[in-house]
Design a protein around this motif. Structure first.
Motif, PDB file in Angstrom:
ATOM      1  N   VAL A  74       0.646  -0.771  -0.095  1.00 53.33           N
ATOM      2  CA  VAL A  74       0.280  -0.441  -0.244  1.00 53.33           C
ATOM      3  C   VAL A  74       1.042   0.871  -0.320  1.00 53.33           C
ATOM      4  CG1 VAL A  74      -1.762   1.268   1.089  1.00 53.33           C
ATOM      5  CG2 VAL A  74      -1.954  -0.854   1.013  1.00 53.33           C
ATOM      6  N   GLU A  75       2.428   1.391   0.635  1.00 61.86           N
ATOM      7  CA  GLU A  75       2.523   2.479   0.996  1.00 61.86           C
ATOM      8  C   GLU A  75       3.461   2.355  -0.192  1.00 61.86           C
ATOM      9  OE1 GLU A  75       5.441   1.767   3.840  1.00 61.86           O
ATOM     10  OE2 GLU A  75       4.196   2.377   5.623  1.00 61.86           O
ATOM     11  N   THR A  76       3.526   1.574  -1.580  1.00 59.41           N
ATOM     12  CA  THR A  76       4.651   1.650  -2.047  1.00 59.41           C
ATOM     13  C   THR A  76       3.582   2.236  -3.253  1.00 59.41           C
ATOM     14  OG1 THR A  76       6.201   0.013  -1.867  1.00 59.41           O
ATOM     15  CG2 THR A  76       5.633   0.259  -4.191  1.00 59.41           C
ATOM     16  N   ASP A  77       2.518   1.755  -3.788  1.00 60.82           N
ATOM     17  CA  ASP A  77       1.534   2.246  -4.551  1.00 60.82           C
ATOM     18  C   ASP A  77       1.367   3.561  -4.392  1.00 60.82           C
ATOM     19  OD1 ASP A  77       1.239  -0.373  -6.025  1.00 60.82           O
ATOM     20  OD2 ASP A  77      -0.425  -0.449  -4.696  1.00 60.82           O
ATOM     21  N   THR A  78       0.751   3.975  -3.527  1.00 55.96           N
ATOM     22  CA  THR A  78       0.777   5.592  -2.676  1.00 55.96           C
ATOM     23  C   THR A  78       1.872   6.590  -3.702  1.00 55.96           C
ATOM     24  OG1 THR A  78      -1.019   5.033  -0.967  1.00 55.96           O
ATOM     25  CG2 THR A  78       0.063   6.991  -1.142  1.00 55.96           C
ATOM     26  N   PHE A  79       3.054   5.650  -2.479  1.00 57.21           N
ATOM     27  CA  PHE A  79       4.419   6.511  -3.049  1.00 57.21           C
ATOM     28  C   PHE A  79       4.007   6.792  -4.341  1.00 57.21           C
ATOM     29  CE2 PHE A  79       8.397   6.935  -4.705  1.00 57.21           C
ATOM     30  CZ  PHE A  79       9.505   7.581  -4.121  1.00 57.21           C
ATOM     31  N   ALA A  80       4.769   5.758  -5.315  1.00 56.99           N
ATOM     32  CA  ALA A  80       4.343   6.256  -6.792  1.00 56.99           C
ATOM     33  C   ALA A  80       3.082   7.258  -7.205  1.00 56.99           C
ATOM     34  CB  ALA A  80       4.078   4.520  -7.364  1.00 56.99           C
ATOM     35  N   ASP A 133      11.544   6.132  -6.589  1.00 55.63           N
ATOM     36  CA  ASP A 133      12.068   5.058  -6.078  1.00 55.63           C
ATOM     37  C   ASP A 133      12.325   5.470  -4.742  1.00 55.63           C
ATOM     38  OD1 ASP A 133      14.202   3.452  -4.292  1.00 55.63           O
ATOM     39  OD2 ASP A 133      14.676   2.283  -6.146  1.00 55.63           O
ATOM     40  N   PRO A 134      11.576   4.971  -3.903  1.00 56.98           N
ATOM     41  CA  PRO A 134      11.828   5.481  -2.268  1.00 56.98           C
ATOM     42  C   PRO A 134      13.293   5.524  -1.671  1.00 56.98           C
ATOM     43  CG  PRO A 134       9.970   3.734  -2.060  1.00 56.98           C
ATOM     44  CD  PRO A 134      10.947   3.406  -4.029  1.00 56.98           C
ATOM     45  N   ARG A 135      14.272   5.176  -2.834  1.00 52.63           N
ATOM     46  CA  ARG A 135      15.269   4.962  -1.139  1.00 52.63           C
ATOM     47  C   ARG A 135      16.362   6.580  -1.326  1.00 52.63           C
ATOM     48  NH1 ARG A 135      20.183   3.514  -4.882  1.00 52.63           N
ATOM     49  NH2 ARG A 135      19.167   3.069  -7.051  1.00 52.63           N
ATOM     50  N   TRP A 136      15.204   7.424  -3.149  1.00 52.76           N
ATOM     51  CA  TRP A 136      15.668   8.632  -3.225  1.00 52.76           C
ATOM     52  C   TRP A 136      15.752   9.897  -1.903  1.00 52.76           C
ATOM     53  CZ3 TRP A 136      20.800   8.477  -4.871  1.00 52.76           C
ATOM     54  CH2 TRP A 136      20.642   7.364  -6.336  1.00 52.76           C
ATOM     55  N   SER A 137      14.392   9.238  -1.424  1.00 54.53           N
ATOM     56  CA  SER A 137      13.613  10.310  -0.337  1.00 54.53           C
ATOM     57  C   SER A 137      14.576   9.891   1.220  1.00 54.53           C
ATOM     58  CB  SER A 137      12.308   9.608  -1.055  1.00 54.53           C
ATOM     59  OG  SER A 137      11.385  10.692  -0.056  1.00 54.53           O
ATOM     60  N   HIS A 182      12.494  17.053   4.263  1.00 52.22           N
ATOM     61  CA  HIS A 182      12.651  16.339   4.058  1.00 52.22           C
ATOM     62  C   HIS A 182      12.876  16.151   1.949  1.00 52.22           C
ATOM     63  CE1 HIS A 182       9.771  12.881   1.348  1.00 52.22           C
ATOM     64  NE2 HIS A 182      10.734  12.537   1.853  1.00 52.22           N
ATOM     65  N   LEU A 183      14.020  15.607   2.202  1.00 47.45           N
ATOM     66  CA  LEU A 183      14.792  15.449   0.310  1.00 47.45           C
ATOM     67  C   LEU A 183      14.044  14.091  -0.390  1.00 47.45           C
ATOM     68  CD1 LEU A 183      16.601  16.420   2.364  1.00 47.45           C
ATOM     69  CD2 LEU A 183      17.331  18.026   0.369  1.00 47.45           C
ATOM     70  N   ASP A 184      12.799  14.687  -1.082  1.00 45.29           N
ATOM     71  CA  ASP A 184      12.915  13.148  -2.102  1.00 45.29           C
ATOM     72  C   ASP A 184      13.318  13.643  -3.484  1.00 45.29           C
ATOM     73  OD1 ASP A 184      12.247  11.614  -3.926  1.00 45.29           O
ATOM     74  OD2 ASP A 184       9.218  12.122  -3.920  1.00 45.29           O
ATOM     75  N   PHE A 185      14.817  13.465  -3.710  1.00 53.20           N
ATOM     76  CA  PHE A 185      14.850  13.673  -5.203  1.00 53.20           C
ATOM     77  C   PHE A 185      13.999  12.312  -5.645  1.00 53.20           C
ATOM     78  CE2 PHE A 185      18.456  14.656  -2.482  1.00 53.20           C
ATOM     79  CZ  PHE A 185      19.100  15.983  -2.865  1.00 53.20           C
ATOM     80  N   GLU A 197      20.071   8.845  -9.523  1.00 53.67           N
ATOM     81  CA  GLU A 197      19.421   8.078 -10.809  1.00 53.67           C
ATOM     82  C   GLU A 197      17.959   8.590  -9.999  1.00 53.67           C
ATOM     83  OE1 GLU A 197      21.676   4.575 -10.751  1.00 53.67           O
ATOM     84  OE2 GLU A 197      22.889   5.439 -12.574  1.00 53.67           O
ATOM     85  N   ALA A 198      17.015   9.830  -9.917  1.00 56.46           N
ATOM     86  CA  ALA A 198      16.126  10.110  -9.548  1.00 56.46           C
ATOM     87  C   ALA A 198      16.192  11.411  -9.891  1.00 56.46           C
ATOM     88  CB  ALA A 198      16.189  10.091  -8.160  1.00 56.46           C
ATOM     89  N   GLY A 199      14.150  10.977 -10.507  1.00 55.85           N
ATOM     90  CA  GLY A 199      13.513  12.416 -10.757  1.00 55.85           C
ATOM     91  C   GLY A 199      14.047  12.736 -12.651  1.00 55.85           C
ATOM     92  N   GLN A 200      13.407  13.952 -12.683  1.00 57.82           N
ATOM     93  CA  GLN A 200      13.674  13.939 -14.542  1.00 57.82           C
ATOM     94  C   GLN A 200      15.249  13.721 -15.406  1.00 57.82           C
ATOM     95  OE1 GLN A 200      11.245  17.567 -14.756  1.00 57.82           O
ATOM     96  NE2 GLN A 200       9.410  16.460 -14.915  1.00 57.82           N
ATOM     97  N   LYS A 201      14.841  13.720 -16.215  1.00 60.66           N
ATOM     98  CA  LYS A 201      16.158  13.321 -17.158  1.00 60.66           C
ATOM     99  C   LYS A 201      16.142  14.092 -18.114  1.00 60.66           C
ATOM    100  CE  LYS A 201      15.835   8.026 -16.613  1.00 60.66           C
ATOM    101  NZ  LYS A 201      15.815   6.943 -17.480  1.00 60.66           N
TER     102      LYS A 201
END
Length: 270
Positions: free
Chosen positions: A6-12, A136-140, A227-230, A260-264
Motif C-alpha cells: 500500500v505504501e509503495t502504491d501510494t508513493f508511486a 524509488d523510495p531510496r532517493w527520499s 524531507h528531500l525527495d530527489f 539517478e532519480a527525478g527528471q532526465k
C-alpha cells in the motif's frame, strides 16, 4: 496486499501526480514551451514580429506604443496608443494578452525583457513529455536545515551567457545519500517557509540536464528536520528552451554522487 504494498502504491501515485502537474504547467498554452523569442529591451523603441507595438525601456520602466488597430489587454483592460508599465521588480512578470498570445514583460538579471508566448509555437505543439527515472523510495531522505545567522546574498550564473542572478540564501541542508554526507545551499521557495535547492550531480550532462535541476523542499520542522525527495528533482525551463534565463546552482551545490532519480534530459535536448 501488505502494508508495504500500500505504501509503495501510494508513493508511486503521489509521484505520478507531481510529475503530471509539472508536465501540464510546462505545456500550458502560455507556458515556457510557447515562448517564441527573448527580446532584450533598449531605450530606442523597437518592433518585433511576434508582439504588437514598439517597445522600449528607460527610467520610467517598460513602454509600448501601439499603432492604430493594435491592442493589448492587461487584467481585462484594453490598452491602445502609448502605455508605460512602470518599473518591474527583479524576477517579476506582467502578462498582457494579444489575441491568443501572452506577451510576458519581465526583469531578469537587471534587464527588462519581452518574451511572447504563442500556443502554436512548434516546440509546444511537438512536446510529448519528459523522460524520468522510475520513482524509488531510496532517493527520499531526511536532512537537517541549518539557517545562517543572516541571509547570504549569493550570486549565481544563468543559462544566458553574461547574465547573473542574486538570491538571498537563508541556510544550508546537510543529509546523507548514496553513502556520502552532503550539503546544499538553499534559497527561499515560492511558498512562504519552503525552500528550493538548485544542484547538479554526476549524472548531469549524461542522463540528466547538464546545467541544473531543482528540488522543492517543504518547510522544515521547528527542530530543523527536512524531507528531500530527489524523485521530484525537476528540470527548469532552460532544459527545454534557450529562451529561458534560469539560474545555475551555486558552486558548492555540485554533488559528487550519481542521483539517478527525478527528471532526465528532455527529448528536446537529446
Amino acid at each position: 496486499m501488505t502494508v508495504q504494498d500500500v505504501e509503495t502504491d501510494t508513493f508511486a501515485h503521489d509521484w505520478q501526480e507531481w510529475h503530471n502537474g509539472h508536465e501540464a504547467r510546462l505545456a500550458d498554452p502560455h507556458g515556457f514551451l510557447a515562448i517564441t523569442n527573448l527580446h532584450w529591451l533598449q531605450e530606442t523603441p523597437e518592433r518585433f514580429p511576434d508582439a504588437p507595438g514598439a517597445w522600449s525601456t528607460g527610467p520610467d520602466g517598460v513602454h509600448v506604443t501601439l499603432a492604430e488597430g493594435e491592442e493589448l489587454i492587461l487584467d481585462g483592460t484594453p490598452l491602445h496608443g502609448d502605455h508605460t508599465f512602470g518599473p518591474i521588480p527583479e524576477r517579476a512578470s506582467l502578462y498582457p494578452k494579444a489575441g491568443n498570445a501572452s506577451i510576458e514583460i519581465a526583469k531578469r538579471g537587471g534587464h527588462d525583457i519581452l518574451r511572447p508566448r504563442h500556443p502554436e509555437n512548434p516546440l509546444r505543439v511537438a512536446f510529448t513529455g519528459t523522460p524520468t527515472y522510475t520513482p524509488d523510495p531510496r532517493w527520499s531522505v531526511t536532512g537537517r536545515y541549518i539557517p545562517f545567522p543572516e541571509p547570504r546574498p549569493t550570486t549565481v550564473g544563468a543559462a544566458v551567457e553574461g547574465l547573473h542572478h542574486v538570491y538571498d540564501a537563508p541556510g544550508r541542508i546537510e543529509f546523507d545519500l548514496a553513502g556520502e554526507h552532503l550539503t546544499l545551499t538553499v534559497f527561499n521557495g515560492h511558498e512562504p517557509g519552503t525552500l528550493t535547492a538548485l544542484f547538479t550531480d554526476t549524472t548531469s550532462g549524461h542522463t540528466t540536464y547538464a546545467a541544473n535541476r531543482s528540488l522543492h523542499i517543504p518547510t522544515p520542522t521547528p527542530d530543523g528536520t527536512v524531507h528531500l525527495d530527489f524523485n521530484r528533482a525537476a528540470n527548469l525551463p532552460c532544459a527545454y528552451t534557450d529562451l529561458a534565463t534560469c539560474p545555475l546552482p551555486p558552486t558548492e551545490n555540485h554533488l559528487p554522487v550519481a542521483i539517478e532519480a527525478g527528471q532526465k534530459t528532455p527529448l528536446e535536448r537529446a
